[in-house]
Motif scaffolding. Structure first.
Motif, PDB file in Angstrom:
ATOM      1  N   SER A  24     -25.735  59.360 -23.299  1.00 46.13           N
ATOM      2  CA  SER A  24     -25.623  60.709 -23.772  1.00 46.13           C
ATOM      3  C   SER A  24     -26.007  61.786 -22.552  1.00 46.13           C
ATOM      4  O   SER A  24     -26.818  61.225 -21.929  1.00 46.13           O
ATOM      5  N   ASP A  25     -25.567  62.812 -22.537  1.00 45.77           N
ATOM      6  CA  ASP A  25     -25.780  63.871 -21.634  1.00 45.77           C
ATOM      7  C   ASP A  25     -26.010  64.964 -22.189  1.00 45.77           C
ATOM      8  O   ASP A  25     -25.096  65.785 -22.665  1.00 45.77           O
ATOM      9  N   PRO A  26     -27.295  65.652 -22.276  1.00 53.66           N
ATOM     10  CA  PRO A  26     -28.451  65.178 -21.801  1.00 53.66           C
ATOM     11  C   PRO A  26     -28.948  63.910 -22.537  1.00 53.66           C
ATOM     12  O   PRO A  26     -28.559  63.788 -23.768  1.00 53.66           O
ATOM     13  N   GLY A  27     -29.740  63.126 -21.972  1.00 49.58           N
ATOM     14  CA  GLY A  27     -30.202  61.728 -22.642  1.00 49.58           C
ATOM     15  C   GLY A  27     -30.394  60.848 -21.757  1.00 49.58           C
ATOM     16  O   GLY A  27     -30.986  60.920 -20.713  1.00 49.58           O
ATOM     17  N   GLN A 109     -24.450  64.225 -26.804  1.00 44.98           N
ATOM     18  CA  GLN A 109     -25.812  63.621 -27.391  1.00 44.98           C
ATOM     19  C   GLN A 109     -25.441  63.079 -28.817  1.00 44.98           C
ATOM     20  O   GLN A 109     -24.424  63.465 -29.284  1.00 44.98           O
ATOM     21  N   LEU A 110     -26.409  61.854 -29.058  1.00 42.69           N
ATOM     22  CA  LEU A 110     -26.069  61.219 -30.418  1.00 42.69           C
ATOM     23  C   LEU A 110     -26.032  62.036 -31.413  1.00 42.69           C
ATOM     24  O   LEU A 110     -25.116  61.768 -32.409  1.00 42.69           O
ATOM     25  N   GLY A 111     -26.933  62.994 -31.330  1.00 42.16           N
ATOM     26  CA  GLY A 111     -26.682  63.885 -32.481  1.00 42.16           C
ATOM     27  C   GLY A 111     -27.351  63.336 -34.083  1.00 42.16           C
ATOM     28  O   GLY A 111     -27.563  61.822 -34.238  1.00 42.16           O
ATOM     29  N   ASP A 112     -27.170  63.913 -35.163  1.00 41.30           N
ATOM     30  CA  ASP A 112     -27.557  63.698 -36.466  1.00 41.30           C
ATOM     31  C   ASP A 112     -26.428  63.687 -37.561  1.00 41.30           C
ATOM     32  O   ASP A 112     -25.501  64.036 -37.016  1.00 41.30           O
ATOM     33  N   GLY A 113     -26.579  62.983 -38.652  1.00 41.23           N
ATOM     34  CA  GLY A 113     -25.491  62.874 -39.585  1.00 41.23           C
ATOM     35  C   GLY A 113     -24.707  61.670 -39.678  1.00 41.23           C
ATOM     36  O   GLY A 113     -23.647  61.820 -40.271  1.00 41.23           O
ATOM     37  N   TRP A 114     -25.063  60.844 -38.750  1.00 42.49           N
ATOM     38  CA  TRP A 114     -24.288  59.352 -38.900  1.00 42.49           C
ATOM     39  C   TRP A 114     -24.686  58.598 -40.123  1.00 42.49           C
ATOM     40  O   TRP A 114     -25.701  58.738 -40.658  1.00 42.49           O
ATOM     41  N   SER A 115     -23.311  57.937 -40.452  1.00 46.43           N
ATOM     42  CA  SER A 115     -23.408  57.086 -41.723  1.00 46.43           C
ATOM     43  C   SER A 115     -24.248  55.932 -41.536  1.00 46.43           C
ATOM     44  O   SER A 115     -24.214  55.599 -40.025  1.00 46.43           O
ATOM     45  N   ASP A 116     -24.843  55.455 -42.284  1.00 45.81           N
ATOM     46  CA  ASP A 116     -25.839  54.047 -42.207  1.00 45.81           C
ATOM     47  C   ASP A 116     -24.853  52.854 -41.788  1.00 45.81           C
ATOM     48  O   ASP A 116     -25.313  52.127 -41.100  1.00 45.81           O
ATOM     49  N   GLU A 117     -23.625  52.926 -42.271  1.00 42.69           N
ATOM     50  CA  GLU A 117     -22.822  51.750 -41.992  1.00 42.69           C
ATOM     51  C   GLU A 117     -22.047  52.020 -40.749  1.00 42.69           C
ATOM     52  O   GLU A 117     -21.651  50.974 -40.124  1.00 42.69           O
ATOM     53  N   THR A 118     -22.264  53.184 -39.962  1.00 47.17           N
ATOM     54  CA  THR A 118     -21.559  53.289 -38.766  1.00 47.17           C
ATOM     55  C   THR A 118     -22.388  54.238 -38.077  1.00 47.17           C
ATOM     56  O   THR A 118     -22.252  55.564 -37.660  1.00 47.17           O
ATOM     57  N   PRO A 119     -23.314  53.806 -37.443  1.00 44.49           N
ATOM     58  CA  PRO A 119     -24.472  54.207 -36.853  1.00 44.49           C
ATOM     59  C   PRO A 119     -23.881  54.797 -35.229  1.00 44.49           C
ATOM     60  O   PRO A 119     -22.836  54.214 -34.824  1.00 44.49           O
ATOM     61  N   ALA A 120     -24.493  55.954 -34.720  1.00 44.26           N
ATOM     62  CA  ALA A 120     -23.917  56.296 -33.327  1.00 44.26           C
ATOM     63  C   ALA A 120     -23.773  55.203 -32.191  1.00 44.26           C
ATOM     64  O   ALA A 120     -22.866  55.227 -31.371  1.00 44.26           O
ATOM     65  N   LEU A 121     -24.546  54.170 -32.154  1.00 46.18           N
ATOM     66  CA  LEU A 121     -24.651  53.161 -31.119  1.00 46.18           C
ATOM     67  C   LEU A 121     -24.195  51.827 -31.756  1.00 46.18           C
ATOM     68  O   LEU A 121     -24.126  50.921 -31.129  1.00 46.18           O
ATOM     69  N   GLY A 122     -23.357  51.694 -32.802  1.00 42.09           N
ATOM     70  CA  GLY A 122     -23.104  50.699 -33.642  1.00 42.09           C
ATOM     71  C   GLY A 122     -21.920  49.871 -32.919  1.00 42.09           C
ATOM     72  O   GLY A 122     -21.795  48.696 -33.010  1.00 42.09           O
ATOM     73  N   GLY A 123     -21.045  50.738 -32.530  1.00 35.76           N
ATOM     74  CA  GLY A 123     -19.662  50.238 -32.259  1.00 35.76           C
ATOM     75  C   GLY A 123     -18.924  49.291 -33.295  1.00 35.76           C
ATOM     76  O   GLY A 123     -18.518  48.419 -32.881  1.00 35.76           O
TER      77      GLY A 123
END
Length: 417
Positions: A24-27, A109-123
């Protein structure tokens, strides 16, 4: 022509691995991802040798920013040059490749609001989609380009000799900010006005080579403080800034659209000013994002902002305005005669797909190359849709990954012959 399941699984697996690495950028930035890509490429590059042991590929790094490194893998043309320059009938000499697959490694940036079943870094692969930050912008496209480059490298390795035309995979940093990675690659001579440059941004199955220009301003108003009950003793910087903003906005409402690029737009993405509700504000600032089309350019935009400042100073005596240009990218008009576009369409037809064209609403690394280097052979073609990029629950269709991998593989193999 349908891609077989093994090809589909290969590109999906690789894209999922890339998504699971935070860049992530920034991050976190691109460091870990660049090391992963380099580790993936290095043994393949090292194994590509002629019968006499001569290397048939190279792997290079370029520190574009402190601890932020661009990466380039190249299959050089015979004689060490770049093969044939676009539209030329003589060797181009050392320099950029005939085809450069250009991919940025950073994400927003990863951000908020992701589903528990499909997290930002879950792939996670679910319902025919790969989910995660960067899945469509543009780690899915990076996976397609890596495998396409690998396919071209395998072809050259089996032949045991250098091709007549070269192919590179260029992985850049900072694209999601101000594109300093691509600019560094241009300064290093990795990219210029020669050759074909194709990025794998999400394009909804279209080839996109035209872009509105992007001019950014910081507009400041300096006023004079006073008690809110005696505003005549001060000069209201916020009021002046609002006058300037309205002047710019009204001017844009009268502008004519471009035949190919559409209407120019303006957005006032961030505004700040004052420090208390009960004090006449002595400072205000707006960040202005203009997306321009010919004949409107940055010089024209400067004139408009200067005119807006004059109107604001007249409306609010005692205020003084100033501005700074923080981004200056020219519009890129379409090139219907593009040799790269013709080759991409041929490759797509060979895989059973058609490729239509359209404008790219954002600005990409290849647009930077087109604008700085005046290279008319720059395109975007990649998996996924820009509509879901930068949002929570970003995703890319697995079928899109397979399509783009197949098309880019055929294109790359065609370049190395």
């Amino acid at each position: 022509m349908e891609c077989d399941a093994s090809e589909e699984d290969e590109v999906t697996r690789l894209a999922a691995e890339l998504v699971r690495i935070d860049s992530s950028d920034p991050g976190a930035y691109e460091g870990e991802l660049e090391r992963f890509v380099r580790a993936w490429l290095a043994p393949r590059v090292d194994a590509a040798r002629a019968a006499d042991g001569t290397p048939l590929a190279t792997l290079e790094e370029l520190e574009a920013l402190p601890d932020r490194t661009c990466l380039r893998a190249t299959i050089p043309a015979a004689g060490g040059g770049a093969g044939m320059a676009a539209g030329d009938d003589s060797p181009a000499g050392p320099g950029p490749a005939d085809l450069t697959l250009c991919c940025h490694m950073d994400t927003v940036q990863l951000g908020d609001g992701w589903s528990d079943e499909t997290p930002a870094l879950g792939g996670v692969v679910r319902d025919g989609e790969l989910w995660g930050r960067g899945s469509c912008d543009m780690k899915g496209g990076l996976a397609c380009a890596m495998l396409a480059f690998g396919d071209a490298l395998d072809l050259v390795r089996r032949r045991g000799r250098a091709p007549e035309r070269s192919v590179s995979l260029l992985c850049t940093v900072d694209e999601e900010d101000v594109m300093r990675g691509c600019e560094a690659a241009i300064r290093a001579g990795w990219l210029d006005g020669r050759g074909w440059v194709l990025d794998t941004e999400p394009t909804d199955s279209l080839a996109r080579g035209a872009h509105k220009g992007r001019t950014w301003f910081e507009l400041d108003m300096a006023g004079v403080t006073a008690h809110a009950s005696t505003p005549w003793r001060g000069a209201d910087a916020v009021a002046a800034l609002s006058e300037a903003i309205c002047h710019v906005r009204r001017a844009f409402q009268t502008l004519a659209p471009h035949a190919s690029l559409g209407k120019p737009t303006v957005t006032f993405g961030q505004v700040e000013g004052g420090y208390s509700p009960y004090v006449v504000p002595d400072f205000a600032r707006a960040w202005i994002d203009m997306r321009l089309v010919p004949p409107y350019d940055t010089a024209w935009a400067r004139g408009l902002v200067e005119q807006a400042i004059t109107r604001a100073e007249e409306a609010v005596p005692g205020v003084r305005g100033s501005y700074r240009v923080t981004g200056d990218r020219p519009a890129i008009e379409p090139n219907p005669d593009s040799a790269l576009l013709a080759a991409l369409r041929d490759a797509a037809r060979g895989e059973g797909y058609d490729v239509e064209t359209d404008t790219f609403t954002g600005y990409t690394d290849t647009a930077v190359v087109a604008g700085i280097c005046h290279n008319r052979e720059c395109l975007s073609y990649g998996p996924g849709s820009l509509e879901v990029a930068h949002k929570p629950n970003e995703h890319v269709p697995v079928a899109d990954l397979a399509r783009v991998r197949a098309v880019l593989s055929r294109l790359s193999r065609g370049v190395v012959g």
